[in-house]
Design a protein around this motif. Structure first.
Motif, PDB file in Angstrom:
ATOM      1  N   TYR A   1       5.523  -2.421  -9.730  1.00 42.10           N
ATOM      2  CA  TYR A   1       6.233  -3.708  -9.774  1.00 42.10           C
ATOM      3  C   TYR A   1       6.525  -4.229  -8.366  1.00 42.10           C
ATOM      4  CZ  TYR A   1      10.137  -6.951 -10.711  1.00 42.10           C
ATOM      5  OH  TYR A   1      10.971  -8.054 -10.756  1.00 42.10           O
ATOM      6  N   TYR A   2       7.121  -3.385  -7.546  1.00 41.54           N
ATOM      7  CA  TYR A   2       7.495  -3.831  -6.202  1.00 41.54           C
ATOM      8  C   TYR A   2       6.274  -3.949  -5.286  1.00 41.54           C
ATOM      9  CZ  TYR A   2      12.299  -3.153  -7.683  1.00 41.54           C
ATOM     10  OH  TYR A   2      13.495  -3.253  -8.358  1.00 41.54           O
ATOM     11  N   ALA A   3       5.235  -3.152  -5.536  1.00 38.46           N
ATOM     12  CA  ALA A   3       4.010  -3.282  -4.744  1.00 38.46           C
ATOM     13  C   ALA A   3       3.350  -4.628  -4.973  1.00 38.46           C
ATOM     14  CB  ALA A   3       3.044  -2.149  -5.085  1.00 38.46           C
ATOM     15  N   TRP A   4       3.302  -5.075  -6.233  1.00 38.89           N
ATOM     16  CA  TRP A   4       2.709  -6.387  -6.502  1.00 38.89           C
ATOM     17  C   TRP A   4       3.549  -7.512  -5.898  1.00 38.89           C
ATOM     18  CZ3 TRP A   4      -2.023  -7.073  -7.173  1.00 38.89           C
ATOM     19  CH2 TRP A   4      -2.810  -6.228  -7.944  1.00 38.89           C
ATOM     20  N   PHE A   5       4.871  -7.350  -5.886  1.00 39.19           N
ATOM     21  CA  PHE A   5       5.714  -8.365  -5.250  1.00 39.19           C
ATOM     22  C   PHE A   5       5.437  -8.438  -3.749  1.00 39.19           C
ATOM     23  CE2 PHE A   5       8.742  -9.312  -8.725  1.00 39.19           C
ATOM     24  CZ  PHE A   5       8.973 -10.636  -8.446  1.00 39.19           C
ATOM     25  N   LEU A   6       5.311  -7.296  -3.099  1.00 38.23           N
ATOM     26  CA  LEU A   6       5.037  -7.292  -1.660  1.00 38.23           C
ATOM     27  C   LEU A   6       3.647  -7.830  -1.368  1.00 38.23           C
ATOM     28  CD1 LEU A   6       6.670  -3.886  -0.674  1.00 38.23           C
ATOM     29  CD2 LEU A   6       7.452  -6.169  -0.016  1.00 38.23           C
ATOM     30  N   PHE A   7       2.679  -7.492  -2.202  1.00 35.07           N
ATOM     31  CA  PHE A   7       1.334  -8.051  -2.034  1.00 35.07           C
ATOM     32  C   PHE A   7       1.394  -9.580  -2.124  1.00 35.07           C
ATOM     33  CE2 PHE A   7      -2.406  -9.819  -4.174  1.00 35.07           C
ATOM     34  CZ  PHE A   7      -3.422  -9.442  -3.296  1.00 35.07           C
ATOM     35  N   LEU A   8       2.100 -10.074  -3.122  1.00 39.28           N
ATOM     36  CA  LEU A   8       2.208 -11.524  -3.304  1.00 39.28           C
ATOM     37  C   LEU A   8       2.933 -12.174  -2.133  1.00 39.28           C
ATOM     38  CD1 LEU A   8       1.592 -13.887  -5.176  1.00 39.28           C
ATOM     39  CD2 LEU A   8       3.700 -13.380  -6.429  1.00 39.28           C
TER      40      LEU A   8
ATOM     41  N   LEU B   1       0.827  -1.214   0.000  1.00 40.20           N
ATOM     42  CA  LEU B   1       0.000   0.000   0.000  1.00 40.20           C
ATOM     43  C   LEU B   1       0.859   1.260   0.000  1.00 40.20           C
ATOM     44  CD1 LEU B   1      -2.880  -0.912   2.503  1.00 40.20           C
ATOM     45  CD2 LEU B   1      -3.067  -0.531   0.036  1.00 40.20           C
ATOM     46  N   ILE B   2       1.916   1.245   0.796  1.00 43.84           N
ATOM     47  CA  ILE B   2       2.800   2.409   0.858  1.00 43.84           C
ATOM     48  C   ILE B   2       3.395   2.700  -0.520  1.00 43.84           C
ATOM     49  CG2 ILE B   2       4.978   3.269   1.794  1.00 43.84           C
ATOM     50  CD1 ILE B   2       4.319   1.718   4.367  1.00 43.84           C
ATOM     51  N   LEU B   3       3.894   1.643  -1.188  1.00 40.16           N
ATOM     52  CA  LEU B   3       4.491   1.838  -2.506  1.00 40.16           C
ATOM     53  C   LEU B   3       3.458   2.265  -3.541  1.00 40.16           C
ATOM     54  CD1 LEU B   3       7.039  -1.107  -2.749  1.00 40.16           C
ATOM     55  CD2 LEU B   3       7.561   1.316  -2.982  1.00 40.16           C
ATOM     56  N   ALA B   4       2.248   1.731  -3.419  1.00 40.41           N
ATOM     57  CA  ALA B   4       1.218   2.055  -4.398  1.00 40.41           C
ATOM     58  C   ALA B   4       0.854   3.536  -4.372  1.00 40.41           C
ATOM     59  CB  ALA B   4      -0.021   1.199  -4.151  1.00 40.41           C
ATOM     60  N   PHE B   5       0.937   4.160  -3.196  1.00 41.13           N
ATOM     61  CA  PHE B   5       0.479   5.548  -3.071  1.00 41.13           C
ATOM     62  C   PHE B   5       1.621   6.544  -2.837  1.00 41.13           C
ATOM     63  CE2 PHE B   5      -3.251   3.008  -1.897  1.00 41.13           C
ATOM     64  CZ  PHE B   5      -4.202   3.569  -2.760  1.00 41.13           C
TER      65      PHE B   5
ATOM     66  N   ALA C   1      12.414   3.087  -4.702  1.00 40.34           N
ATOM     67  CA  ALA C   1      11.334   2.102  -4.605  1.00 40.34           C
ATOM     68  C   ALA C   1      11.903   0.714  -4.342  1.00 40.34           C
ATOM     69  CB  ALA C   1      10.510   2.108  -5.886  1.00 40.34           C
ATOM     70  N   ARG C   2      12.998   0.393  -5.031  1.00 46.58           N
ATOM     71  CA  ARG C   2      13.611  -0.920  -4.835  1.00 46.58           C
ATOM     72  C   ARG C   2      14.183  -1.055  -3.434  1.00 46.58           C
ATOM     73  NH1 ARG C   2      19.164  -2.903  -7.657  1.00 46.58           N
ATOM     74  NH2 ARG C   2      19.245  -4.994  -6.784  1.00 46.58           N
ATOM     75  N   THR C   3      14.868  -0.013  -2.956  1.00 41.60           N
ATOM     76  CA  THR C   3      15.445  -0.053  -1.612  1.00 41.60           C
ATOM     77  C   THR C   3      14.359  -0.214  -0.555  1.00 41.60           C
ATOM     78  OG1 THR C   3      17.281   1.360  -2.322  1.00 41.60           O
ATOM     79  CG2 THR C   3      16.863   1.193   0.043  1.00 41.60           C
ATOM     80  N   LEU C   4      13.262   0.520  -0.715  1.00 41.92           N
ATOM     81  CA  LEU C   4      12.159   0.419   0.239  1.00 41.92           C
ATOM     82  C   LEU C   4      11.531  -0.971   0.195  1.00 41.92           C
ATOM     83  CD1 LEU C   4      10.262   1.724   2.298  1.00 41.92           C
ATOM     84  CD2 LEU C   4       8.891   2.584   0.369  1.00 41.92           C
ATOM     85  N   ALA C   5      11.356  -1.515  -1.005  1.00 41.05           N
ATOM     86  CA  ALA C   5      10.760  -2.844  -1.142  1.00 41.05           C
ATOM     87  C   ALA C   5      11.642  -3.919  -0.521  1.00 41.05           C
ATOM     88  CB  ALA C   5      10.508  -3.157  -2.621  1.00 41.05           C
TER      89      ALA C   5
END
Length: 497
Positions: A110-117, A14-18, A27-31
């Motif tokens: 990209y990274y939001a979907w990975f974290l969701f998964l 959610l954080i990455l999505a918004f 984004a990659r570092t945060l993910a």
């Protein structure tokens, strides 16, 4: 801790999505940081896990009522099997997110979907409520659908659609089986997996119990996948980005075999035992079919994809042998089940690494054609070393994780179904041949001029593969630390039969 392990990556998604304005590196570092949280939490649970005889089967349990009228609640807890699978999954997610990838200008998505998964995948391994298990089982399709369809190549959208529709059909059979099992409960509705395991609502080989078992096995056979339910797998792998392929093979396929043990094996012990032999026959067919078809593939990713059919066949063979209620063979059944779980772990690490390596080939050459390569040992020694080690681990070389798993599977199965074990061993020979020829085509012989400047593995790629492959070696050389935890679950599961 288990609840936080599930929710933290979902919150990260959610954080990455918004979080507008994040560039790709941020984004990659945060993910990467967010995906490491579940790994740390699960490692803490592992340290505190009691694997001694007589310890509670499920530990770190937390429970909050949700729908009391149906006895549905937020229930989480782990035994040795689910803890090992969850920890492996968390590590593989961290590795896949850290892997350098072409995000095509959409890093946050990209990274939001990975974290969701990651969140829904860990949820499946950690929940103890059957309805929540199904919810996470289905939600995993959503994350992978978008990762394949939006960041894949070739016919990515078609592959993603086939993956989603095919596996959704399997999950519907699974849903019907859940309803059939729960409605058969003589003590009222409950979705508490611990209660259903203890209660054994369905026994025997009557039509109703057999149909419920069939629904479970079909749903999990599609997810695993077993022959002939495997046809969605090769296109999904070939057209997916390398990190998504690593998760598909390393984590999502394990949902099928884990579910097979956790639900029909444990909740319908007598019925499962009655059909263990046919399941074992299907597993051996998958072993041979996967190996033979993989040998015939000239596409690097398709070859690796079909070896997953082969290796998951080993896992199901061990589950079938463990589920057979053969008098006086409790030790052999326990060994077969432990081997099956270790195979899930080993396959996740090894094949996850192989798919990341395949992604490295695509990023450098934009082709998976084995005949297009050759002689790369001279120009890419780190890539050569990582591929050789992963390939030898996958073919079951002693001293590596694959051997530990396969030895236990075949040793346990031989005591239950010796002829199935003997036929299944042929698959190991074919697997060795297909990997050795693959290594010859990629790294030996003359170097084509177009690859004379092919880049070797970068620092990030090398670090990710080193972590996965060092763990493969550690399990192969000193497996006791892993076997102790898994054995604690296998003893209880088999003993319940």
């Amino acid at each position: 801790m288990l609840t936080l392990a599930i929710l933290s990556p979902l919150l990260g998604a959610l954080i990455l999505a918004f979080a507008t304005g994040l560039h790709e590196r941020a984004a990659r570092t945060l993910a990467v940081a967010l995906s490491a949280v579940p790994l740390v939490l699960l490692a803490a649970v592992w340290i505190g896990f009691d694997a001694s005889p007589g310890a509670p089967q499920f530990q770190a349990v937390a429970e909050v009522p949700w729908v009391p009228s149906l006895d549905v609640g937020w229930r989480v807890g782990v035994d040795g099997m689910s803890l090992a699978l969850a920890l492996m999954s968390a590590l593989l997610f961290l590795a896949s997110i850290a892997w350098p990838a072409d995000v095509r200008g959409r890093p946050r998505a990209y990274y939001a979907w990975f974290l969701f998964l990651e969140g829904v995948s860990l949820g499946l391994f950690l929940v103890l409520d059957l309805l929540l298990f199904y919810v996470f089982f289905d939600l995993s399709l959503v994350g992978m659908y978008f990762l394949i369809g939006r960041w894949g190549h070739g016919e990515a959208e078609r592959a993603a659609l086939k993956f989603f529709i095919y596996t959704l059909a399997g999950s519907l059979a699974f849903l019907l089986a859940i309803l059939g099992l729960v409605l058969a409960s003589p003590q009222g509705l409950t979705f508490d997996m611990r209660v259903l395991i203890e209660m054994q609502p369905l026994t025997g080989t009557g039509l109703y119990a057999s149909l419920v078992l069939l629904g479970f096995l079909v749903g999990f056979a599609v997810k695993t996948p077993l022959f002939p339910f495997h046809t969605w797998l090769p296109p999904a792998h070939v057209d997916a980005p390398g990190p998504a392929s690593a998760i598909l093979a390393g984590v999502l396929l394990k949902m099928g075999t884990y579910g097979m043990v956790r639900i029909p094996f444990s909740m319908m012990t007598e019925t499962f035992a009655a059909y263990a032999l046919p399941l074992g026959i299907v597993a051996v067919i998958s072993i041979l079919w996967g190996a033979i078809v993989a040998f015939g593939q000239g596409n690097l990713k398709r070859r690796i994809a079909y070896t997953s059919v082969n290796h998951m066949g080993y896992t199901v063979l061990g589950i079938a042998a463990a589920g057979a209620l053969v008098s006086g063979e409790a030790a052999a059944r326990e060994m077969a089940l432990t081997g099956a779980v270790v195979e899930m772990i080993a396959h996740g690490l090894i094949t996850g690494a192989l798919f990341l390596i395949a992604g490295a080939f695509w990023q450098r050459g934009e082709t998976y054609d084995l005949d297009a390569y050759g002689g790369l040992a001279a120009t890419a020694p780190r890539l050569t070393g990582a591929t050789v080690l992963a390939a030898f681990a996958s073919l079951g070389l002693p001293g590596l994780a694959g051997f530990v798993a396969e030895f236990q599977i075949f040793a346990g199965t031989f005591a239950i179904y010796p002829w199935l074990a003997g036929i299944g061993l042929i698959g190991i020979l074919i697997t060795a041949a297909l990997f050795l020829t693959m290594l010859q085509q990629l790294f030996f012989g003359p170097l084509p001029p177009r690859w004379s400047r092919l880049p070797d593995l970068g620092r990030s790629e090398g670090a990710v593969l080193a972590v996965l492959l060092v763990l493969v070696v550690v399990i192969g050389v000193y497996p006791a630390w892993l076997l102790t935890v898994i054995d604690s679950a296998s003893a209880v599961i088999v003993g319940a039969g």
